[in-house]
Design a protein around this motif. Sequence first.
Motif, PDB file in Angstrom:
ATOM      1  N   GLN A  10       0.885  -1.450   0.044  1.00 14.36           N
ATOM      2  CA  GLN A  10      -0.035   0.102  -0.105  1.00 14.36           C
ATOM      3  C   GLN A  10       0.956   1.459  -0.140  1.00 14.36           C
ATOM      4  OE1 GLN A  10      -3.156   0.576  -0.005  1.00 14.36           O
ATOM      5  NE2 GLN A  10      -3.652  -1.378  -0.528  1.00 14.36           N
ATOM      6  N   LEU A  11       1.949   1.219   0.752  1.00 19.17           N
ATOM      7  CA  LEU A  11       2.687   2.393   0.835  1.00 19.17           C
ATOM      8  C   LEU A  11       3.413   2.665  -0.447  1.00 19.17           C
ATOM      9  CD1 LEU A  11       4.059   2.072   4.605  1.00 19.17           C
ATOM     10  CD2 LEU A  11       2.465   3.702   3.457  1.00 19.17           C
ATOM     11  N   GLY A  12       3.653   1.435  -1.308  1.00 21.19           N
ATOM     12  CA  GLY A  12       4.314   1.629  -2.509  1.00 21.19           C
ATOM     13  C   GLY A  12       5.775   2.047  -2.418  1.00 21.19           C
ATOM     14  N   ASP A  13       6.574   1.780  -1.417  1.00 20.40           N
ATOM     15  CA  ASP A  13       7.989   2.141  -1.546  1.00 20.40           C
ATOM     16  C   ASP A  13       8.882   1.031  -0.933  1.00 20.40           C
ATOM     17  OD1 ASP A  13       9.996   4.954  -0.429  1.00 20.40           O
ATOM     18  OD2 ASP A  13      10.434   3.139  -1.550  1.00 20.40           O
ATOM     19  N   LYS A  14       9.801   0.184  -1.630  1.00 18.54           N
ATOM     20  CA  LYS A  14      10.404  -0.858  -1.179  1.00 18.54           C
ATOM     21  C   LYS A  14      11.255  -0.309  -0.017  1.00 18.54           C
ATOM     22  CE  LYS A  14      10.328  -3.251  -5.514  1.00 18.54           C
ATOM     23  NZ  LYS A  14      11.453  -3.675  -6.498  1.00 18.54           N
ATOM     24  N   ARG A  15      11.576   0.814   0.157  1.00 17.25           N
ATOM     25  CA  ARG A  15      12.629   1.192   1.112  1.00 17.25           C
ATOM     26  C   ARG A  15      11.659   1.981   2.364  1.00 17.25           C
ATOM     27  NH1 ARG A  15      17.861   3.603  -1.978  1.00 17.25           N
ATOM     28  NH2 ARG A  15      18.346   1.844  -3.208  1.00 17.25           N
ATOM     29  N   VAL A  16      10.516   1.802   2.529  1.00 21.65           N
ATOM     30  CA  VAL A  16       9.705   2.391   3.431  1.00 21.65           C
ATOM     31  C   VAL A  16      10.321   2.166   4.779  1.00 21.65           C
ATOM     32  CG1 VAL A  16       8.088   0.501   3.550  1.00 21.65           C
ATOM     33  CG2 VAL A  16       7.270   2.765   4.183  1.00 21.65           C
ATOM     34  N   THR A  17      10.104   2.965   5.856  1.00 24.92           N
ATOM     35  CA  THR A  17      10.917   2.910   7.123  1.00 24.92           C
ATOM     36  C   THR A  17       9.525   1.670   7.969  1.00 24.92           C
ATOM     37  OG1 THR A  17       9.525   4.818   7.994  1.00 24.92           O
ATOM     38  CG2 THR A  17      11.887   4.975   7.046  1.00 24.92           C
ATOM     39  N   GLN A  18      10.215   1.096   8.814  1.00 26.96           N
ATOM     40  CA  GLN A  18       9.531   0.225   9.942  1.00 26.96           C
ATOM     41  C   GLN A  18       8.290   0.910  10.524  1.00 26.96           C
ATOM     42  OE1 GLN A  18       9.288  -3.011   9.453  1.00 26.96           O
ATOM     43  NE2 GLN A  18       7.516  -3.021  11.162  1.00 26.96           N
ATOM     44  N   ALA A  19       8.848   2.285  10.847  1.00 20.79           N
ATOM     45  CA  ALA A  19       7.985   3.197  11.474  1.00 20.79           C
ATOM     46  C   ALA A  19       6.622   3.384  10.661  1.00 20.79           C
ATOM     47  CB  ALA A  19       8.564   4.363  11.870  1.00 20.79           C
ATOM     48  N   ALA A  20       6.756   3.793   9.447  1.00 21.99           N
ATOM     49  CA  ALA A  20       5.760   3.884   8.484  1.00 21.99           C
ATOM     50  C   ALA A  20       4.722   2.758   8.388  1.00 21.99           C
ATOM     51  CB  ALA A  20       6.251   4.252   7.298  1.00 21.99           C
ATOM     52  N   VAL A  21       5.553   1.305   8.361  1.00 18.32           N
ATOM     53  CA  VAL A  21       4.783   0.299   8.371  1.00 18.32           C
ATOM     54  C   VAL A  21       3.958   0.081   9.558  1.00 18.32           C
ATOM     55  CG1 VAL A  21       4.834  -2.321   8.379  1.00 18.32           C
ATOM     56  CG2 VAL A  21       6.323  -0.792   6.691  1.00 18.32           C
ATOM     57  N   ASP A  22       4.408   0.275  10.717  1.00 18.75           N
ATOM     58  CA  ASP A  22       3.658   0.147  11.916  1.00 18.75           C
ATOM     59  C   ASP A  22       2.590   1.269  12.108  1.00 18.75           C
ATOM     60  OD1 ASP A  22       5.578  -1.934  12.442  1.00 18.75           O
ATOM     61  OD2 ASP A  22       6.993  -0.387  13.715  1.00 18.75           O
ATOM     62  N   SER A  23       2.659   2.137  11.647  1.00 20.07           N
ATOM     63  CA  SER A  23       1.613   3.375  11.501  1.00 20.07           C
ATOM     64  C   SER A  23       0.650   2.953  10.963  1.00 20.07           C
ATOM     65  CB  SER A  23       2.344   4.673  11.000  1.00 20.07           C
ATOM     66  OG  SER A  23       1.476   5.673  11.118  1.00 20.07           O
ATOM     67  N   TRP A  24       0.838   2.454   9.455  1.00 25.09           N
ATOM     68  CA  TRP A  24      -0.087   1.926   8.601  1.00 25.09           C
ATOM     69  C   TRP A  24      -1.229   0.833   9.142  1.00 25.09           C
ATOM     70  CZ3 TRP A  24      -1.786  -2.262   6.262  1.00 25.09           C
ATOM     71  CH2 TRP A  24      -2.744  -2.322   4.967  1.00 25.09           C
ATOM     72  N   LYS A  25      -0.485  -0.123   9.869  1.00 26.09           N
ATOM     73  CA  LYS A  25      -0.847  -1.232  10.605  1.00 26.09           C
ATOM     74  C   LYS A  25      -1.729  -0.870  11.514  1.00 26.09           C
ATOM     75  CE  LYS A  25       2.330  -3.767  11.360  1.00 26.09           C
ATOM     76  NZ  LYS A  25       3.196  -5.005  11.786  1.00 26.09           N
ATOM     77  N   GLN A  26      -1.476   0.223  12.345  1.00 26.79           N
ATOM     78  CA  GLN A  26      -2.423   0.617  13.620  1.00 26.79           C
ATOM     79  C   GLN A  26      -3.288   1.270  13.192  1.00 26.79           C
ATOM     80  OE1 GLN A  26       0.120   3.087  16.094  1.00 26.79           O
ATOM     81  NE2 GLN A  26      -1.179   3.129  17.821  1.00 26.79           N
ATOM     82  N   GLU A  27      -3.324   2.264  11.961  1.00 29.55           N
ATOM     83  CA  GLU A  27      -4.492   2.862  11.632  1.00 29.55           C
ATOM     84  C   GLU A  27      -5.445   2.115  11.167  1.00 29.55           C
ATOM     85  OE1 GLU A  27      -3.026   5.279   8.511  1.00 29.55           O
ATOM     86  OE2 GLU A  27      -2.098   6.774   9.824  1.00 29.55           O
ATOM     87  N   ARG A  28      -5.039   0.696  10.966  1.00 26.75           N
ATOM     88  CA  ARG A  28      -6.256  -0.131  10.176  1.00 26.75           C
ATOM     89  C   ARG A  28      -6.398  -1.361  11.223  1.00 26.75           C
ATOM     90  NH1 ARG A  28      -3.730   2.739   6.850  1.00 26.75           N
ATOM     91  NH2 ARG A  28      -4.538   3.632   5.098  1.00 26.75           N
TER      92      ARG A  28
END
Length: 325
Positions: A40-58
């Motif tokens: 969903q974030l569409g970036d292979k180098r996305v940070t783990q913090a961004a991943v955690d934030s996306w999961k928490q929102e949903r």
Amino acid sequence: MIAYLVRRALYALPILIGVNLLTFILFFVVNSPDDMARMQLGDKRVTQAAVDSWKQERGYDRPLLLNPTATGIAQFTDTIFFEKSVRLFVFQFGTSDAGRDISYDISQRMWPSLAIAVPVLLVGLALNISYALLIVLLRATYVDLASTVLLVALLSISGLFYIIGGQFLLSKLLHLAPISGYDTGINAWKFLVLPVLIGVVSGIGAGTRWYRTLFLEESSKDYVRTARAKGLSELRVLVRHILGNALIPILTGVVVILPLLFMGSLLTESFFGIPGLGSYTIDAISNQDFAIVRAMVFLGAVLYIIGLILTDLSYTLVDPRVRLQ
């Protein structure tokens, strides 16, 4: 009758549980929430913090099956499995990965799907049965031969060809109908004429051949020969006896698909820009919105089981020998 319905509902429960477990494994075990977040974030180098934030929102940051940090019943309810899978059994679809209310979207999009599917079913059923009866009435003639060739040709053509060909001929060249789009209210009919027409024409080959086979099989039975021996006209034998006794297999094909009319047509709605459940599912797949896909898979399973139960119930209406106990 009530006991039969309860028994069938209990039989259907393991099927729904199996479908639910399978979709859960596919979406949360084979494809983990971290994988969904990165897609969903569409970036292979996305940070783990961004991943955690996306999961928490949903709500994807919970444990899968068991929450050891919770106490009591919350160990089982405060999990992804309960929130995203178990709640489907009470039709709480939740929100999509984009933040939309899935139940509201379904309630709005089912009407355009029905506006296409119901006319296609009714008109197609009447046309296919009438054409099949005509072929059987004129069997072993040039009409029968020509119709068989035509039906095989129609059956061999891809449904996508009908859609593109109809749009090109009737919309682009002849300007008889809009090529795509949708409108609410009384103006919706002009956007529905072409999809309905294409839906009916594309189903003539398979539908008419199937009904022709049913009627020919019935026409060779003893009760038909007895009716002819009594001096009844061929038309009366065809309509009153052959058609009447072929209603059970006809109902089997028709009643099963009635609940599935809500699901819409994936190709038709996508190509004509109809905001129905078919295009809703296609858009969810394209956008990798797995919450919508899970909801539509479960809803499709429920509707299919309802169709099977309705089929058994309809048998009692056309055949007095059938009793549901």
